[in-house]
Design a protein around this motif. Structure first.
Motif, short mmCIF file in Angstrom:
data_model
loop_
_atom_site.label_atom_id
_atom_site.label_comp_id
_atom_site.label_asym_id
_atom_site.label_seq_id
_atom_site.Cartn_x
_atom_site.Cartn_y
_atom_site.Cartn_z
N ILE A 214 0.78 -1.15 0.12
CA ILE A 214 -0.12 -0.12 0.05
C ILE A 214 0.95 1.23 -0.01
O ILE A 214 0.72 2.13 -0.90
CB ILE A 214 -0.98 0.00 1.07
CG1 ILE A 214 -2.17 -1.06 0.96
CG2 ILE A 214 -1.56 1.43 1.37
CD1 ILE A 214 -2.94 -1.11 2.12
N ASP A 215 1.92 1.36 0.90
CA ASP A 215 2.58 2.40 0.91
C ASP A 215 3.40 2.66 -0.34
O ASP A 215 3.37 4.05 -0.73
CB ASP A 215 3.59 2.50 2.14
CG ASP A 215 3.11 2.68 3.63
OD1 ASP A 215 1.83 3.03 3.48
OD2 ASP A 215 3.49 2.32 4.42
N ASP A 216 3.98 1.79 -0.81
CA ASP A 216 4.69 1.74 -2.30
C ASP A 216 3.81 2.32 -3.24
O ASP A 216 4.41 3.08 -4.20
CB ASP A 216 5.40 0.34 -2.53
CG ASP A 216 6.39 -0.24 -1.50
OD1 ASP A 216 7.07 0.98 -0.95
OD2 ASP A 216 6.64 -1.39 -1.62
N ASP A 217 2.79 1.79 -3.44
CA ASP A 217 1.73 2.09 -4.44
C ASP A 217 1.37 3.55 -4.31
O ASP A 217 1.10 4.25 -5.29
CB ASP A 217 0.46 1.32 -4.65
CG ASP A 217 0.95 -0.24 -5.25
OD1 ASP A 217 1.95 -0.26 -5.57
OD2 ASP A 217 0.12 -1.23 -4.82
N SER A 218 1.00 4.09 -2.78
CA SER A 218 0.73 5.47 -2.53
C SER A 218 1.70 6.34 -3.09
O SER A 218 1.46 7.42 -3.39
CB SER A 218 0.56 5.43 -1.25
OG SER A 218 -0.61 4.52 -0.79
#
Length: 279
Positions: A214-218
């Motif tokens: 999630i953090d990487d995609d965000s």
């Protein structure tokens, strides 16, 4: 006598610069810098034959790990853009893997230290070529790989639809482009998660588990907004094809990223657009 092979040759005479070794009716020089010790006339030594800088046959007592008869794992020693990469084969002369055998996009070229399973070719000079799946089959070793295992492997093939990987034992794993978040280099070491095992072999993913992605995609979405005047024509209703083309992620992953950013009050949605409201 052919460059690229090992031979057992007899010392027939000494010179100021080394030893002359006999092969049938010809002789080849073993320079004193390529001899591990003082040799005696009549002694038989094992040598590897290669071309010197003037394209003459010459010998070394170093044991080459890559020969015309045997492919091997080799490390990248140096990179010369426009020409290719040079490989360490355990002799004083590095072997060229020409640009013609490397990806068109030089961002996908190997870095120093990357590893490739290569074969050796003699084309008037010794050059390397990355082994494909058929080339490697005779050298592959059986290994136990289970569904959902994380496996260390090396990128051996790159095309628009995905990449192919070899484990150290030459098990082949295919990763589709939808299972990646970035470009990968030929020879790059990766940890791949096995997602399918079927008659075609192994398939895997280079995407982390959902929670950790999630953090990487965000970050990908956030960087896109920062680079496009803080607004984009994408939201949760955008087409999967447009999302994949632009962000290289699935619609589900994109919606999770948007949800995360919205929850943190970093973005807002207006008239079918996503707007950056806090950096």
């Amino acid at each position: 006598m052919e460059a690229g092979l090992h031979y057992n040759l007899k010392v027939v005479r000494k010179t100021d610069i080394g030893y002359m070794l006999k092969f049938m009716d010809s002789e080849v020089l073993l320079h004193k810098n390529e001899a591990f010790r003082d040799l005696e006339i009549g002694e038989e030594v094992r040598v590897f034959i290669y071309y010197d800088a003037k394209k003459r046959l010459t010998a070394t007592m170093s044991e080459a790990i890559l020969t015309l008869e045997k492919p091997a794992w080799v490390s990248v020693k140096s990179v010369v853009h426009g020409l290719g990469v040079f490989l360490d084969v355990n002799i004083n002369k590095d072997i060229l893997l020409s640009a013609e055998y490397l990806p068109y996009d030089d961002e996908c070229w190997p870095n120093v230290g990357d590893k490739l399973f290569c074969m050796l070719k003699n084309k008037g000079r010794l050059i390397a070529k990355v082994c494909n799946l058929n080339d490697s089959k005779a050298y592959a070793m059986k290994e136990s790989i289970l569904l959902h295992d994380n496996v260390v492997a090396y990128v051996t093939r790159i095309n628009p639809e995905g990449i192919g990987l070899f484990t150290k034992n030459l098990t082949y794993i295919y990763v589709h482009k939808t299972q990646m978040r970035r470009k990968y280099r030929l020879g790059e070491e990766v940890s791949v998660n096995i997602t399918a095992i079927n008659e075609r072999g192994y398939q895997g993913t280079l995407i982390k588990q959902k929670e950790s992605m999630i953090d990487d995609d965000s970050v990908i979405v956030l960087n896109y907004l920062k680079n496009h005047n803080k607004v984009m024509n994408f939201d949760s209703d955008s087409s999967p094809e447009d999302i994949l083309r632009t962000f290289n992620m699935s619609k589900k992953a994109f919606k999770r990223a948007l949800g995360h950013l919205y929850k943190e009050r970093v973005i807002d949605f207006k008239d079918g657009k996503t707007v950056l409201v806090k950096e």
